[in-house]
Design an enzyme around this catalytic site. Structure first.
Site, PDB file in Angstrom:
ATOM      1  N   TYR A 123      50.884  39.631  40.580  1.00 58.15           N
ATOM      2  CA  TYR A 123      50.513  40.256  41.846  1.00 58.15           C
ATOM      3  C   TYR A 123      49.725  41.525  41.560  1.00 58.15           C
ATOM      4  O   TYR A 123      49.773  42.079  40.461  1.00 58.15           O
ATOM      5  CB  TYR A 123      51.756  40.546  42.699  1.00 58.15           C
ATOM      6  N   SER A 134      52.659  42.605  36.824  1.00 58.00           N
ATOM      7  CA  SER A 134      51.518  42.754  37.710  1.00 58.00           C
ATOM      8  C   SER A 134      50.195  42.898  36.975  1.00 58.00           C
ATOM      9  O   SER A 134      50.137  42.885  35.753  1.00 58.00           O
ATOM     10  CB  SER A 134      51.683  43.950  38.645  1.00 58.00           C
TER      11      SER A 134
END
Length: 127
Positions: A58, A25
């Site tokens: 993400y 991430s």
């Protein structure tokens, strides 16, 4: 028919840290997320202005006011602290609505402080 368009962008963000051992991430200051119209868990495409590398990951919400841009997991191999990156999100929009859709652009300084914010095609709003 639906088309895939730029939804929002944080321009000139500077990577503050990396954590290779994290699951993955990019951690982004929650204030920057709000200003850029991005949300936690949203998929992002990042471009490293220093080496041209592109990568997807993400969003994880970071502490408000921290100005943190931390790459986690394998993404930490794609940019080093101090590298300048562009962080982009995209949306699928009905083709008939696409011509009037305006992405949000957030431009930050070298310390990740918000400088300007605007919708594409509209006047800059200094922050």
């Amino acid at each position: 028919m639906r088309v895939h368009l730029l939804k929002s962008k944080i321009h000139n963000a500077v990577v503050t840290s990396g954590d290779l051992q994290y699951e993955g991430s990019i951690t982004i200051d929650s204030e920057l997320l709000d200003l850029a119209n991005m949300i936690p868990n949203e998929k992002v495409l990042c471009v490293n202005n220093n080496n041209g590398e592109r990568f997807e990951t993400y969003i994880i919400e970071g502490k408000a006011g921290s100005r943190e841009i931390q790459l986690n997991g394998a993404a930490a191999r794609c940019a080093l602290p101090g590298d300048e990156i562009i962080i982009m999100t995209f949306a699928e929009i009905e083709a008939r609505e696409a011509k009037s859709f305006k992405p949000m652009i957030l431009i930050v300084d070298k310390h990740n402080n918000p400088k300007r914010r605007h919708l594409v095609g509209e006047e800059d709003n200094p922050l």
